[in-house]
Design a protein around this motif. Structure first.
Motif, PDB file in Angstrom:
ATOM      1  N   PRO A 117      71.489  33.590  39.434  1.00  0.00           N
ATOM      2  CA  PRO A 117      71.191  34.164  40.759  1.00  0.00           C
ATOM      3  C   PRO A 117      71.022  35.685  40.712  1.00  0.00           C
ATOM      4  CG  PRO A 117      73.522  33.657  40.569  1.00  0.00           C
ATOM      5  CD  PRO A 117      72.880  33.110  39.333  1.00  0.00           C
ATOM      6  N   ALA A 118      70.035  36.157  41.462  1.00  0.00           N
ATOM      7  CA  ALA A 118      69.845  37.602  41.623  1.00  0.00           C
ATOM      8  C   ALA A 118      70.331  38.064  42.996  1.00  0.00           C
ATOM      9  CB  ALA A 118      68.374  37.967  41.436  1.00  0.00           C
ATOM     10  N   THR A 119      70.431  37.122  43.931  1.00  0.00           N
ATOM     11  CA  THR A 119      70.872  37.445  45.292  1.00  0.00           C
ATOM     12  C   THR A 119      71.926  36.420  45.717  1.00  0.00           C
ATOM     13  OG1 THR A 119      69.317  36.004  46.469  1.00  0.00           O
ATOM     14  CG2 THR A 119      68.500  38.177  45.764  1.00  0.00           C
ATOM     15  N   TRP A 120      72.644  36.734  46.787  1.00  0.00           N
ATOM     16  CA  TRP A 120      73.609  35.755  47.310  1.00  0.00           C
ATOM     17  C   TRP A 120      72.885  34.579  47.943  1.00  0.00           C
ATOM     18  CZ3 TRP A 120      78.361  35.382  45.737  1.00  0.00           C
ATOM     19  CH2 TRP A 120      79.002  36.503  45.224  1.00  0.00           C
ATOM     20  N   ASP A 121      71.661  34.773  48.422  1.00  0.00           N
ATOM     21  CA  ASP A 121      70.861  33.627  48.878  1.00  0.00           C
ATOM     22  C   ASP A 121      70.573  32.694  47.707  1.00  0.00           C
ATOM     23  OD1 ASP A 121      70.811  34.485  51.502  1.00  0.00           O
ATOM     24  OD2 ASP A 121      68.874  35.520  51.317  1.00  0.00           O
ATOM     25  N   ASP A 122      70.323  33.286  46.520  1.00  0.00           N
ATOM     26  CA  ASP A 122      70.127  32.458  45.322  1.00  0.00           C
ATOM     27  C   ASP A 122      71.382  31.638  45.020  1.00  0.00           C
ATOM     28  OD1 ASP A 122      67.584  33.475  44.967  1.00  0.00           O
ATOM     29  OD2 ASP A 122      68.182  34.912  43.397  1.00  0.00           O
ATOM     30  N   VAL A 123      72.534  32.266  45.195  1.00  0.00           N
ATOM     31  CA  VAL A 123      73.796  31.561  44.932  1.00  0.00           C
ATOM     32  C   VAL A 123      73.902  30.324  45.826  1.00  0.00           C
ATOM     33  CG1 VAL A 123      76.317  31.718  45.088  1.00  0.00           C
ATOM     34  CG2 VAL A 123      75.003  33.628  44.135  1.00  0.00           C
ATOM     35  N   VAL A 124      73.564  30.515  47.093  1.00  0.00           N
ATOM     36  CA  VAL A 124      73.624  29.377  48.034  1.00  0.00           C
ATOM     37  C   VAL A 124      72.614  28.301  47.646  1.00  0.00           C
ATOM     38  CG1 VAL A 124      73.253  28.694  50.434  1.00  0.00           C
ATOM     39  CG2 VAL A 124      74.525  30.800  49.907  1.00  0.00           C
ATOM     40  N   ALA A 164      77.994  41.289  57.446  1.00  0.00           N
ATOM     41  CA  ALA A 164      78.232  41.163  56.006  1.00  0.00           C
ATOM     42  C   ALA A 164      79.498  40.350  55.736  1.00  0.00           C
ATOM     43  CB  ALA A 164      78.360  42.554  55.377  1.00  0.00           C
ATOM     44  N   THR A 165      80.533  40.591  56.527  1.00  0.00           N
ATOM     45  CA  THR A 165      81.773  39.825  56.352  1.00  0.00           C
ATOM     46  C   THR A 165      81.546  38.353  56.678  1.00  0.00           C
ATOM     47  OG1 THR A 165      83.030  41.801  56.932  1.00  0.00           O
ATOM     48  CG2 THR A 165      84.207  39.705  57.014  1.00  0.00           C
ATOM     49  N   GLU A 166      80.779  38.095  57.728  1.00  0.00           N
ATOM     50  CA  GLU A 166      80.465  36.702  58.076  1.00  0.00           C
ATOM     51  C   GLU A 166      79.689  36.020  56.950  1.00  0.00           C
ATOM     52  OE1 GLU A 166      80.312  37.077  62.971  1.00  0.00           O
ATOM     53  OE2 GLU A 166      78.492  37.406  61.783  1.00  0.00           O
ATOM     54  N   ALA A 167      78.810  36.769  56.291  1.00  0.00           N
ATOM     55  CA  ALA A 167      78.055  36.190  55.170  1.00  0.00           C
ATOM     56  C   ALA A 167      78.983  35.842  54.011  1.00  0.00           C
ATOM     57  CB  ALA A 167      76.973  37.165  54.719  1.00  0.00           C
TER      58      ALA A 167
END
Length: 440
Positions: A167-174, A234-237
């Protein structure tokens, strides 16, 4: 002037003033004072248990041969170290000449830690030899308390045999987490640690989100800054990785960092964001079920297009209560020299003992081809991670404020309302800092 601060200043100044008559003799390696003026002195060192420092201990005969100064090490597990350091400050008897501590414990104990700026200037040592975040971690109110001899950058570790493109982004992680849930339902996608453990570990990844969103912990007037709309989002994310995306290990609410590492090493989780030092354990057959071929690492994922990371260190400082401060400074010069920093990450046999360590702190070591070749290039990845990195607030009240935040994060991950919890934490923090006189 505060009495203890006065003592600190006088002590360092006296050490500097004593130097010229000694500097006339032939130069020694590492800037050590020639003539063995402290021969016969024994330096007592309080240190955390780690293979990195075992490697340094096994080399200290060189220091004794050069200076005539003996070194006695006392190693303490990390979980007991803070209590021991605090006890040293209270006892004020100089039982340990040199102490090792977590950077966030520095400000509350700064009144008995020797400032070394004048000594560094005298002996030609610059904190520029460290990445800026590492250097700041050993400083307090513009003064340097010690050297960050054990310091860490964050990386994302992943299973190369399960994840083709990391993953390069946290969206990638998801996204990857959702794919893994389908293809490997017996393995949790992501090991996180939301537990309020008393060491504020559940803030380590949260702060990546906060800083990437342009948020901060404090405003300039020390009021809480984590309540802006961007910071709350950001905290919610961060919380949403567990409560909404469901990509975290089901035990992440109870996990502390060590539990999450164990989950990864046991093959129960496929990704973990954690300190770089963990790599050697991940591929060590004595501690992990994984092999080097299975474990990959990349920089921390970005949030909203920005990657911001947290750095941490464990400096060594000289106690102002020490009766051997000059000899202790000689020891710190030797202990922190870049040649040994480099060798300690390359040589695997020291004094007949096996040492597996990938932690270095000098820029020269982080970018050294031989150091990287010996450690799968993890130093280069760590150096990149440190490009946009910062540390937790260096104020004496931070542990209390951090505990407030840590409790809020844990409760939010358990299903609480993020905004309400963070707003309540802000009110508590403001009261703490108003009581301390930081907020008018």
């Amino acid at each position: 002037m505060h009495r203890r601060t006065f003592l600190t200043t006088v002590s360092a100044a006296a050490m500097v003033a004593a130097a010229p008559k000694l500097a006339l003799a032939q130069e020694l390696a590492y800037g050590l004072t020639p003539g063995r003026p402290f021969e016969g002195t024994t330096i007592n060192v309080l240190s955390v248990v780690t293979p990195q420092f075992d490697g340094l201990r096994l080399r200290d005969q060189e220091f004794t041969d050069l200076t005539g100064i003996n070194v006695e090490w006392t190693f303490i597990p990390f979980g007991s170290l803070q209590e021991r350091v605090n006890a040293e400050g209270i006892a004020a008897n100089g039982a340990f000449d040199v102490v090792n501590y977590l950077d966030s414990w520095g400000p509350p104990n700064a009144h008995w830690l020797t400032r070394i700026d004048d000594l560094m200037a005298r002996d030609g040592i610059s904190m520029d030899r460290y990445p800026p975040a590492f250097a700041r971690s050993a400083q307090f109110e513009g003064e340097t308390l010690g050297f960050p001899l054990r310091a860490h950058a964050q990386l994302m570790f992943y299973r190369k045999d399960l994840i083709e493109t990391p993953p390069a982004t946290w969206d990638d992680v998801v996204r990857i987490g959702g794919e893994l849930a389908e293809s490997h339902p017996d393995i949790a996608p992501l090991a996180l640690y939301y537990n309020n453990d008393g060491n504020r570990q559940n803030l380590f990844i949260w702060i990546n989100f906060l800083w990437a969103a342009g948020g901060a912990i404090f405003n300039d007037d020390f009021t809480a800054a984590w309540t802006s709309d961007e910071a709350i989002a950001a905290t919610e994310a961060y919380i949403g990785l567990h409560t909404e995306a469901g990509v975290t290990n089901p035990n992440s609410l109870a996990f502390v960092e060590q539990d999450a590492r164990q989950s990864f090493m046991q093959g129960n989780s496929a990704m973990i964001p954690v300190w770089w030092w963990a790599y050697s354990g991940f591929i060590n057959p004595e501690s992990s079920t994984l092999t080097a071929d299975q474990v990959g690492f990349v920089g921390m994922p970005s949030y909203e297009g920005t990657t911001a990371t947290y750095a941490i260190s464990m400096p060594f400082s000289i106690s102002t209560y020490s009766a051997n401060q000059e000899a202790a400074w000689e020891f710190l010069k030797w202990l922190s020299n870049p040649d040994m920093d480099r060798a300690n990450a390359i040589e695997r046999d020291v004094g007949g003992e096996s040492i597996v360590n990938n932690v270095v702190t000098h820029v020269s070591s982080l970018t050294d081809p031989d150091v990287n070749a010996a450690n799968a290039g993890i130093q280069a990845a760590a150096y990149d991670s440190l490009a946009n990195s910062d540390i937790m607030p260096q104020i004496p009240e931070w542990p209390e404020v951090g505990d407030i935040l840590s409790a809020a994060i844990a409760e939010a991950a358990a299903g609480g309302n993020v905004r309400e919890l963070m707003m309540a934490a802000a009110e508590q923090s403001d009261r703490v800092l108003r009581r301390a006189g930081r907020i008018e």
